[in-house]
Structure formats: structure tokens, C-alpha cells
Design an enzyme around this catalytic site. Structure first.
Site, mmCIF file in Angstrom:
data_model
loop_
_atom_site.group_PDB
_atom_site.id
_atom_site.type_symbol
_atom_site.label_atom_id
_atom_site.label_comp_id
_atom_site.label_asym_id
_atom_site.label_seq_id
_atom_site.Cartn_x
_atom_site.Cartn_y
_atom_site.Cartn_z
ATOM 1 N N THR A 84 0.879 -1.174 0.000
ATOM 2 C CA THR A 84 0.000 0.000 0.000
ATOM 3 C C THR A 84 0.908 1.213 0.000
ATOM 4 O O THR A 84 1.559 1.523 1.006
ATOM 5 C CB THR A 84 -0.929 0.012 1.223
ATOM 6 O OG1 THR A 84 -1.809 -1.114 1.152
ATOM 7 C CG2 THR A 84 -1.764 1.285 1.257
ATOM 8 N N LYS B 133 -7.341 1.541 -3.326
ATOM 9 C CA LYS B 133 -7.039 1.167 -1.935
ATOM 10 C C LYS B 133 -7.263 2.356 -1.003
ATOM 11 O O LYS B 133 -7.717 2.192 0.140
ATOM 12 C CB LYS B 133 -5.600 0.666 -1.826
ATOM 13 C CG LYS B 133 -5.178 0.272 -0.412
ATOM 14 C CD LYS B 133 -6.004 -0.864 0.165
ATOM 15 C CE LYS B 133 -5.614 -1.193 1.611
ATOM 16 N NZ LYS B 133 -4.317 -1.888 1.716
ATOM 17 N N LYS C 260 -0.187 5.254 8.435
ATOM 18 C CA LYS C 260 0.604 5.395 7.216
ATOM 19 C C LYS C 260 -0.304 5.493 6.008
ATOM 20 O O LYS C 260 -0.137 6.354 5.133
ATOM 21 C CB LYS C 260 1.562 4.201 7.086
ATOM 22 C CG LYS C 260 2.505 4.264 5.881
ATOM 23 C CD LYS C 260 1.979 3.537 4.665
ATOM 24 C CE LYS C 260 1.970 2.031 4.852
ATOM 25 N NZ LYS C 260 1.597 1.308 3.597
#
Length: 288
Positions: free
Chosen positions: A97, A172, A240
Site C-alpha cells: 500500500t 485502496k 501510514k
């Protein structure tokens, strides 16, 4: 069966690479901590390499699942990077990711070397990786995706090309925005039910059958009520991801007040020592 490499054997990458080996693919692995790669080989067979370049040499598809943009650059670029070992016509599939920006930049470098590139972040967490039930969101050219998709199926319950390079990472981000809001709403709902002295498990059972139902409620409701968070997708990783989301929103002008607020709530959880707690630990800041 394909000759593949897998770079990064963390809680996600290790099981994903294991499913590739179980499916019969010829797998070479690389991990920054070499002992973990050797242990993986001891369990699953295949081979281990000391650098990404050596792992990628002669492989048709090179998969990666590492921590962030910098980690991704570190395993792809430079003399020991995977791109230096790959042959023209091979495809690099990134399950990290990361930002759409780094996906586009690396795809440009890969393209100049005659390599395919697919950004392919996943959803489903550690359990999804272990049970071969991940959802994979991909960005890239049709040909590169077509070469990788049958192999990805070894650990995916769903895999779809969402658009050009970067589209997987953007999808995502949408996923993480939705999760952030749902987990905060579920946290407040359980907190309210507890304060109202209701039978929380009974409440969750009945409302999960209606419009309030969600994956988070089904899979995290009971553990949230029990204040158990020592599993799942860590708060540090969610922060994050939300940093990536909010940075992209500043670029494209999207207004994300709930995501920004939940990001700060996760900062409070970190301050409580919950860095490695599951993301469902948002409820902990309400219960303290």
C-alpha cells in the site's frame, strides 16, 4: 506454472508467497532479514536470494509486499534492485500500500527497461493473506495485468483491473477512507450500548442483520466489546495509509473531514501505547 519471485515476507507477504508455492509455482524469495527468507524456504521449499536483483533474475513475475514508498524504491531501484535483475517482458507486481505517485514513477522506469508494472494493493488483512481470501485492486496496462492475474489468484478471492498505473493505489485509498469511518461509527455504537447498559453482543447480533451490518461489525464487534486488540491490521500501518490518503486528497481537492478526524483519533491511540493494536482499537480512546 510460473517462475516467480516474492520480495518481502512480513505478515502479509509470507503467507501470500506460501500460497504461490502451494499452487505449484517456482518461487524464489527475498527478505531484508535473511533468516526469515531461509525459514520460509524451510517451510515451503523454493529458494532464497540475498538481494532483490538476484531474486528477480530469470523470473517471469516479481511480486513485492513491503512497508512504504521508500521501501519500495529500495527493492526496485539501484544496482541490487529487482529491476536490474529482471529481463524484458517480465512483470513487476507491487502489493505494497503505497502512493499512486510512486507507482507511476516506478512504472515509468520499468517501462523504459521493457518491463510490465502493476500496482496491486490488497485488502483483507493478515487473515485474508493466510486464508487466500484477499481482494486485489490493480492498476496497469491490460497485457501486464493479464500475465499476472492468473498467478495472483493463488491468494485472492477477488482481483480486478481498475485502470492505468496508480488506479490500484487510488482504489485502496477509497477502501481505507471507508474503513476509517465505519470503524469509528462502530466504536461509538458499542460505546453507547455499553453506557446504556444493553447486552452488547445481543445488540450487535440483531443490528448486523439490518442496514447497520458490515464486515467490521461481523469480524470485530465482539473483540471490540471485549477490548481485545492484539491482532489484525496495526494502527501504525493505518496511519501510514491515511497519510497517503490525505496527501492525495490535498492534490486532487477531495474533502475528507471524517478521514482526517479519525487519523487524529488514531494518533491518540498511539499515544496510549496502541501502535501495534488492531485498527478496531479506536474504541479504546472512548472507554479509557
Amino acid at each position: 506454472m510460473a517462475k516467480v519471485a516474492f520480495l518481502g515476507l512480513g505478515v502479509m507477504g509470507g503467507p501470500m508467497a506460501g500460497h504461490l508455492a502451494k499452487a505449484g509455482h517456482d518461487v524464489v524469495v527475498y527478505n531484508r532479514t535473511g533468516a526469515k527468507a531461509e525459514a520460509w524456504v524451510g517451510t515451503h521449499g523454493g529458494g532464497a536470494a540475498p538481494t532483490p536483483r538476484e531474486a528477480a533474475a530469470g523470473r517471469e513475475i516479481v511480486f513485492a509486499c513491503v512497508g512504504n514508498d521508500d521501501d519500495l524504491r529500495g527493492i526496485t531501484l539501484g544496482d541490487d534492485g529487482a529491476f536490474a535483475g529482471m529481463e524484458a517482458g517480465a512483470t513487476f507486481v507491487d502489493h505494497t500500500t503505497a502512493s499512486a505517485e510512486v507507482a507511476r514513477a516506478l512504472a515509468h522506469v520499468a517501462g523504459k527497461a521493457g518491463l510490465g508494472f502493476v500496482d496491486a494493493p490488497v485488502s483483507g488483512g493478515q487473515a485474508g493473506a493466510e486464508n487466500a481470501a484477499l481482494t486485489v485492486m490493480c492498476g496497469g496496462e491490460e497485457a501486464a495485468y493479464a500475465s499476472a492475474e492468473p498467478v495472483i489468484r493463488a491468494y485472492a478471492k477477488a482481483c480486478r483491473l481498475m485502470g492505468p498505473v496508480g488506479a490500484g493505489q487510488l482504489t485502496k485509498m477509497v477502501n481505507q477512507i471507508a474503513i476509517a469511518g465505519v470503524v469509528q461509527g462502530l466504536s461509538e455504537a458499542i460505546h453507547f450500548a455499553r453506557r446504556a447498559e444493553l447486552d452488547v453482543e445481543a445488540v450487535l447480533d440483531v443490528i448486523s442483520k439490518g442496514a447497520a451490518g458490515s464486515w467490521q461489525m461481523e469480524n470485530r464487534g465482539k473483540t471490540m466489546n471485549a477490548q481485545k486488540f492484539d491482532f489484525g491490521f496495526a494502527v501504525d500501518w493505518m496511519r501510514k495509509d491515511l497519510d497517503i490518503v490525505l496527501s492525495e486528497a490535498r492534490r486532487n481537492g477531495a474533502r475528507l473531514p471524517v478521514a482526517a478526524l479519525v487519523d487524529q483519533f488514531y494518533a491518540e491511540v498511539q499515544a496510549m501505547g496502541g501502535n501495534r493494536w488492531d485498527t478496531s482499537s479506536l474504541i479504546a480512546r472512548l472507554e479509557r
